[in-house]
Design an enzyme around this catalytic site. Structure first.
Site, PDB file in Angstrom:
ATOM      1  N   LYS A  55       0.704  -1.290  -0.037  1.00 26.30           N
ATOM      2  CA  LYS A  55      -0.056   0.050  -0.006  1.00 26.30           C
ATOM      3  C   LYS A  55       0.986   1.261   0.046  1.00 26.30           C
ATOM      4  CE  LYS A  55      -3.783  -2.574   1.989  1.00 26.30           C
ATOM      5  NZ  LYS A  55      -4.558  -2.860   3.108  1.00 26.30           N
ATOM      6  N   GLN A  99      -4.800  -1.701   9.584  1.00 23.30           N
ATOM      7  CA  GLN A  99      -4.599  -3.057   8.956  1.00 23.30           C
ATOM      8  C   GLN A  99      -5.416  -4.249   9.795  1.00 23.30           C
ATOM      9  OE1 GLN A  99      -3.638  -3.642   5.954  1.00 23.30           O
ATOM     10  NE2 GLN A  99      -3.386  -5.797   5.707  1.00 23.30           N
ATOM     11  N   ASP A 122     -11.169   3.601   4.321  1.00 22.96           N
ATOM     12  CA  ASP A 122     -11.391   2.042   4.118  1.00 22.96           C
ATOM     13  C   ASP A 122     -12.647   1.808   4.654  1.00 22.96           C
ATOM     14  OD1 ASP A 122     -10.544  -0.458   3.208  1.00 22.96           O
ATOM     15  OD2 ASP A 122      -9.573  -0.970   5.136  1.00 22.96           O
TER      16      ASP A 122
HETATM   17  N1  LIG Z   1      -8.389  -2.560   6.979  1.00 21.78           N
HETATM   18  C1  LIG Z   1      -8.020  -3.475   6.226  1.00 21.78           C
HETATM   19  N2  LIG Z   1      -8.252  -3.224   4.880  1.00 21.78           N
HETATM   20  C2  LIG Z   1      -8.000  -4.079   3.824  1.00 21.78           C
HETATM   21  O1  LIG Z   1      -8.238  -3.820   2.707  1.00 21.78           O
HETATM   22  C3  LIG Z   1      -7.139  -5.088   4.217  1.00 21.78           C
HETATM   23  C4  LIG Z   1      -6.948  -5.423   5.477  1.00 21.78           C
HETATM   24  N3  LIG Z   1      -7.460  -4.281   6.542  1.00 21.78           N
HETATM   25  N4  LIG Z   1      -6.185  -6.335   5.972  1.00 21.78           N
HETATM   26  C5  LIG Z   1      -5.657  -7.387   5.038  1.00 21.78           C
HETATM   27  C6  LIG Z   1      -6.460  -7.365   3.683  1.00 21.78           C
HETATM   28  C7  LIG Z   1      -5.687  -8.003   2.583  1.00 21.78           C
HETATM   29  N5  LIG Z   1      -5.563  -7.139   1.618  1.00 21.78           N
HETATM   30  C8  LIG Z   1      -4.878  -7.267   0.380  1.00 21.78           C
HETATM   31  C9  LIG Z   1      -4.988  -5.965  -0.542  1.00 21.78           C
HETATM   32  C10 LIG Z   1      -4.344  -6.419  -1.524  1.00 21.78           C
HETATM   33  C11 LIG Z   1      -3.676  -7.652  -2.014  1.00 21.78           C
HETATM   34  C12 LIG Z   1      -3.008  -7.774  -3.390  1.00 21.78           C
HETATM   35  O2  LIG Z   1      -2.883  -6.684  -4.105  1.00 21.78           O
HETATM   36  N6  LIG Z   1      -2.391  -8.761  -3.572  1.00 21.78           N
HETATM   37  C13 LIG Z   1      -1.632  -9.036  -4.892  1.00 21.78           C
HETATM   38  C14 LIG Z   1      -0.568 -10.020  -4.731  1.00 21.78           C
HETATM   39  C15 LIG Z   1       0.447  -9.976  -3.444  1.00 21.78           C
HETATM   40  C16 LIG Z   1       1.708 -10.451  -3.530  1.00 21.78           C
HETATM   41  O3  LIG Z   1       2.147 -10.466  -4.815  1.00 21.78           O
HETATM   42  O4  LIG Z   1       2.152 -10.842  -2.477  1.00 21.78           O
HETATM   43  C17 LIG Z   1      -2.546  -9.512  -5.871  1.00 21.78           C
HETATM   44  O5  LIG Z   1      -3.714 -10.129  -5.350  1.00 21.78           O
HETATM   45  O6  LIG Z   1      -2.176  -9.502  -7.188  1.00 21.78           O
HETATM   46  C18 LIG Z   1      -3.668  -8.604  -1.115  1.00 21.78           C
HETATM   47  C19 LIG Z   1      -4.291  -8.432  -0.132  1.00 21.78           C
HETATM   48  C20 LIG Z   1      -6.331  -5.864   1.997  1.00 21.78           C
HETATM   49  N7  LIG Z   1      -6.831  -6.049   3.117  1.00 21.78           N
END
Ligand SMILES: Nc1nc(=O)c2c([nH]1)NC[C@@H]1CN(c3ccc(C(=O)N[C@@H](CCC(=O)O)C(=O)O)cc3)C=[N+]21
Length: 283
Positions: A55, A99, A122
Site C-alpha cells: 500500500k 490493517q 477504508d
Molecule cells: N483494514 C484493512 N483493509 C484492507 O483492505 C485489508 C486489511 N485491512 N487487511 C488485509 C487485507 C488484505 N488486503 C490485500 C490487498 C491487496 C492484495 C494484493 O494486491 N495482492 C496481490 C499479490 C500480493 C503479492 O504479490 O504478494 C494480488 O492479488 O495480485 C492482497 C491483500 C487488504 N486487506
C-alpha cells in the site's frame, strides 16, 4: 464445453482507476498538498506486513506520501487509539488505514471507531458502514468497492441476478452484500454456520468468496456460467476459490494474484486522493 471463461484482470481495472489519479495528485501538489495515507500495522504478521508495504509503495509510485506506523504485538487498545487520535489531528494525513486483523488483546471495533470519518478511507467505521448501507458512502470499504469496480469495468450485470456472498465480515462480506443489494441484485449471505452451503452457492449467478479459507469454494458448487469473484488472500497467494475447478464452470472469474487485490489498493489510493481534495477544495 462452454465458451472460454473470461479472466477478470484486476491489474487492468486497477490501472484504469489509477490513470486519472496522477493528474489529480499533480493538481493537489500545485496547491501545496501531497495526499498522504497513514497505515497502521499492529504486530508482526508477515503477510500483513507485506500488504501494508504494498500500500505504501503504491502511494509512492503515484507521487503520494505514506506514513507507515508499526506498533508492537503487545500494544493496548488505549495506546492504539492514542496513535489514531494523533493522526486524526494531523493535517498532513488525509487517510488512515488500520490493517486488519489486530492482535487479540485489542478491541478492533473500538479502534476502528476512533478513526475520524473524514479520514476513514477504508470504510471501517460504523458511520461509514451505515452510509454504505444507504448507498451514500464517500469511502466504502476498499475490497467491496473493488469487487463492484471489477463487475462494472467488465459490464457484468448485477440487477436481477442472484449474488451469493460467502462470508459476512464487517469490512468485506457484509458491506459487499449491501452494495450488491443496492445495485438490485438478489443477495444471499452465507457464513460458517450456513447449512447446505454447496446448494446455495450453486444458485449464484454471481459468487463472491470472502471466507479466508484457501481454495474453499469447490468447482462442483459453481453453476455453469456463473461470475466468480475471489476476495481471498491466504498464505502463498491462494484465494478462497479452487481456481482451476471453478474456472472450468464459470463464465468469468478473478484470479489470485492479479484479481481483486490490485483493485483494492487502487481504490484505497483513490479514496485517499479524494479525502485530500475534499480538504483543499471544500475546507
Ligand atoms: N483494514 C484493512 N483493509 C484492507 O483492505 C485489508 C486489511 N485491512 N487487511 C488485509 C487485507 C488484505 N488486503 C490485500 C490487498 C491487496 C492484495 C494484493 O494486491 N495482492 C496481490 C499479490 C500480493 C503479492 O504479490 O504478494 C494480488 O492479488 O495480485 C492482497 C491483500 C487488504 N486487506
Amino acid at each position: 464445453m462452454a465458451e472460454k471463461t473470461l479472466i477478470l484482470n484486476g491489474t487492468t481495472v486497477a490501472d484504469g482507476i489509477k490513470a486519472n489519479l496522477a493528474a489529480r495528485v499533480a493538481a493537489l501538489k500545485e496547491k501545496g498538498i501531497v495526499p498522504c495515507l497513514a497505515t497502521i500495522l499492529v504486530g508482526d504478521d508477515p503477510s500483513s506486513a507485506t500488504y501494508v508495504r504494498m500500500k505504501g509503495s503504491a502511494c509512492s509510485r503515484l507521487g503520494m506520501e505514506s506514513r507507515r506506523i508499526h506498533l508492537g504485538a503487545e500494544t493496548t487498545t488505549e495506546e492504539l487509539i492514542a496513535v489514531i487520535d494523533g493522526l486524526n489531528g494531523d493535517d498532513g494525513v488525509h487517510g488512515i488505514l488500520l490493517q486488519h486483523p489486530v492482535p487479540h488483546q485489542i478491541d478492533e471495533r473500538a479502534a476502528f471507531e476512533a478513526i475520524a470519518i473524514g479520514k476513514d478511507v477504508d470504510g471501517v467505521t460504523m458511520l461509514g458502514f451505515a452510509q454504505n448501507a444507504f448507498g451514500m458512502a464517500e469511502y466504502p470499504s476498499c475490497t467491496p468497492a473493488a469487487i463492484l469496480a471489477i463487475l462494472d469495468y467488465y459490464r457484468l450485470p448485477m440487477e436481477g441476478k442472484h449474488a451469493v456472498v460467502v462470508g459476512r465480515s464487517p469490512i468485506l462480506g457484509k458491506p459487499v452484500s449491501l452494495m450488491l443489494l443496492n445495485r438490485n441484485a438478489t443477495v444471499t449471505v452465507c457464513h460458517s454456520k450456513t447449512e447446505g452451503l454447496a446448494e446455495l452457492v450453486r444458485q449464484g449467478d454471481i459468487v463472491v468468496a470472502a471466507v479466508g479459507k484457501p481454495a474453499f469454494i469447490q468447482g462442483e458448487w459453481v453453476k455453469e456460467g456463473a461470475v466468480v469473484l475471489d476476495a481471498g488472500y491466504n498464505e502463498g497467494n491462494i484465494g478462497d476459490v479452487d481456481y482451476e475447478a471453478c474456472l472450468a464452470k464459470a463464465s468469468a472469474i478473478t484470479p489470485v494474484p492479479a484479481g481483486v487485490g490490485p483493485v483494492t489498493i487502487a481504490t484505497l489510493l483513490k479514496h485517499t486522493v479524494a479525502a485530500a481534495e475534499r480538504r483543499v477544495f471544500q475546507p
